[in-house]
Design a protein around this motif. Structure first.
Motif, short mmCIF file in Angstrom:
data_model
loop_
_atom_site.label_atom_id
_atom_site.label_comp_id
_atom_site.label_asym_id
_atom_site.label_seq_id
_atom_site.Cartn_x
_atom_site.Cartn_y
_atom_site.Cartn_z
N TYR A 15 8.99 11.90 28.43
CA TYR A 15 10.35 12.00 27.86
C TYR A 15 10.90 10.59 27.69
N GLY A 16 11.71 10.39 26.64
CA GLY A 16 12.39 9.12 26.44
C GLY A 16 11.42 8.00 26.06
N ALA A 17 11.94 6.78 26.02
CA ALA A 17 11.11 5.64 25.65
C ALA A 17 11.55 4.42 26.45
N ASP A 18 10.67 3.44 26.48
CA ASP A 18 10.95 2.16 27.15
C ASP A 18 11.46 2.33 28.58
N LYS A 19 12.65 1.76 28.84
CA LYS A 19 13.15 1.70 30.21
C LYS A 19 13.44 3.07 30.82
N THR A 20 13.81 4.03 29.95
CA THR A 20 14.18 5.35 30.47
C THR A 20 12.99 6.33 30.43
N LYS A 21 11.83 5.81 30.12
CA LYS A 21 10.65 6.67 29.97
C LYS A 21 10.27 7.38 31.27
N ILE A 22 10.08 8.70 31.17
CA ILE A 22 9.61 9.46 32.33
C ILE A 22 8.37 10.23 31.93
N THR A 23 7.28 10.02 32.66
CA THR A 23 6.07 10.79 32.38
C THR A 23 6.05 11.99 33.31
N ALA A 24 6.37 13.16 32.75
CA ALA A 24 6.53 14.36 33.56
C ALA A 24 5.19 15.04 33.85
N LEU A 25 4.23 14.96 32.91
CA LEU A 25 2.91 15.54 33.14
C LEU A 25 1.84 14.49 32.85
N LYS A 26 0.88 14.38 33.76
CA LYS A 26 -0.09 13.29 33.68
C LYS A 26 -1.52 13.80 33.55
N GLY A 27 -1.83 14.30 32.36
CA GLY A 27 -3.20 14.73 32.08
C GLY A 27 -3.59 15.99 32.82
N ILE A 28 -2.80 17.04 32.66
CA ILE A 28 -3.11 18.25 33.44
C ILE A 28 -4.03 19.21 32.68
N ASN A 29 -4.87 19.88 33.46
CA ASN A 29 -5.78 20.90 32.95
C ASN A 29 -5.44 22.22 33.62
N LEU A 30 -5.47 23.28 32.82
CA LEU A 30 -5.07 24.59 33.35
C LEU A 30 -5.77 25.67 32.53
N GLU A 31 -6.27 26.69 33.19
CA GLU A 31 -6.92 27.80 32.49
C GLU A 31 -6.48 29.09 33.15
N LEU A 32 -5.89 29.98 32.38
CA LEU A 32 -5.47 31.25 32.95
C LEU A 32 -6.32 32.39 32.41
N LYS A 33 -6.89 33.17 33.31
CA LYS A 33 -7.71 34.30 32.91
C LYS A 33 -6.83 35.54 32.73
N LYS A 34 -7.37 36.47 31.95
CA LYS A 34 -6.67 37.73 31.68
C LYS A 34 -6.29 38.49 32.95
N ASN A 35 -5.13 39.12 32.93
CA ASN A 35 -4.66 39.98 34.02
C ASN A 35 -4.71 39.33 35.40
N SER A 36 -4.31 38.08 35.45
CA SER A 36 -4.26 37.41 36.74
C SER A 36 -2.83 36.94 37.01
N LEU A 37 -2.54 36.80 38.30
CA LEU A 37 -1.23 36.30 38.71
C LEU A 37 -1.42 34.88 39.22
N ASN A 38 -0.89 33.93 38.47
CA ASN A 38 -1.11 32.52 38.75
C ASN A 38 0.19 31.88 39.23
N LEU A 39 0.08 31.07 40.25
CA LEU A 39 1.26 30.39 40.78
C LEU A 39 1.06 28.89 40.72
N ILE A 40 2.03 28.20 40.14
CA ILE A 40 2.07 26.75 40.23
C ILE A 40 3.20 26.40 41.18
N LEU A 41 2.81 25.81 42.30
CA LEU A 41 3.75 25.52 43.37
C LEU A 41 4.03 24.03 43.41
N GLY A 42 5.30 23.67 43.47
CA GLY A 42 5.61 22.24 43.53
C GLY A 42 7.10 22.01 43.74
N PRO A 43 7.44 20.86 44.27
CA PRO A 43 8.85 20.56 44.53
C PRO A 43 9.65 20.34 43.25
#
Ligand code: ADP
Ligand code: MG
Length: 219
Positions: A15-43
């Motif tokens: 998000y944003g550019a230069d001084k205010t730049k925030i990198t919210a996601l850093k190269g994430i990989n994710l795969e969700l299979k059919k009919n599954s309950l997936n939880l991403i836990l984080g602060p």
């Protein structure tokens, strides 16, 4: 056909550019299979809502690819993305976000492609709501969240994404809503984003997110 409902390949979001730049996601990989309950836990601030906005195609990644049912979404136009969102994805937020001046049936029918009252009331009944002509402020917060779940399912989506779905609920209501989500799982794939450790007992797949890095937990 692919078995992958949702796939993130090396996804970055800044998000944003230069001084205010925030990198919210850093190269994430994710795969969700059919009919599954997936939880991403984080602060708080770890990147969960950013994942919701990318997975529901409300926003686009800075880098990397997002595939829905095997379809690469990178080059789609805004209207093509909206169409996929409406047809294939249901979204539930922390607050039920019901419209106060619409009754429960009308709230549930809002995203409906073909307005079918009988079907909407059936879906509401399935989540335990019979008082369909009441207004949101006449029912409990737990019931409001049940209506939000009904609304997210109304177009028979392939994927339901729930951002802190139990964030406003006490322990008993959390259990009741989670029991419902467990039932829904037999028909839909579910992705939950939360900081509530108690939800880990319900999920098939657990991912941990911290500071924009996602890793799969051994569970
Ligand atoms: P979570 O949902 O886990 O609390 P978010 O995805 O909302 O995390 O936020 C991740 C990081 O990205 C935070 O540092 C947040 O401040 C920042 N962020 C989120 N949305 C925006 C935005 N629209 N503009 C700038 N920064 C944002
Ligand atoms: Mg959030």
């Amino acid at each position: 056909m692919t078995n992958d409902i949702l796939k993130f390949k090396e996804v970055w979001k800044t998000y944003g550019a230069d001084k205010t730049k925030i990198t919210a996601l850093k190269g994430i990989n994710l795969e969700l299979k059919k009919n599954s309950l997936n939880l991403i836990l984080g602060p708080s601030g770890s990147g969960k809502t950013t994942i919701l906005n990318l997975a529901s195609l409300l926003n686009t990644p800075t880098n990397g690819e997002i595939l829905i049912n095997g379809q690469n979404t990178s080059k789609l136009s805004k209207s093509e993305r909206s169409k996929i969102r409406q047809n294939k994805i249901g979204i539930v937020y922390q607050r039920a976000n019901l419209f106060p001046y619409l009754n429960l049936l009308e709230n549930t029918m809002l995203p409906m492609i073909s307005k079918d009252m009988n079907n909407a009331s059936k879906v509401l009944n399935n989540v335990g709501i019979v008082e369909i002509s009441k207004f949101p402020d006449e029912i409990s917060i737990e019931k409001q969240q049940r209506v939000a779940l009904a609304r997210s399912m109304i177009n028979d989506p392939h994927l339901i994404i729930a951002d802190e779905p139990t964030g406003e609920l006490d322990k008993k209501s959390t259990e009741a809503v989670m029991d419902l989500i467990m039932q829904i799982k037999s028909k839909n794939t579910i992705l939950m984003l939360s900081n509530n450790l108690n939800l880990t007992e319900y999920c098939d797949e657990l991912f941990l997110i911290k500071d924009g890095y996602l890793q799969k937990s051994k569970n």
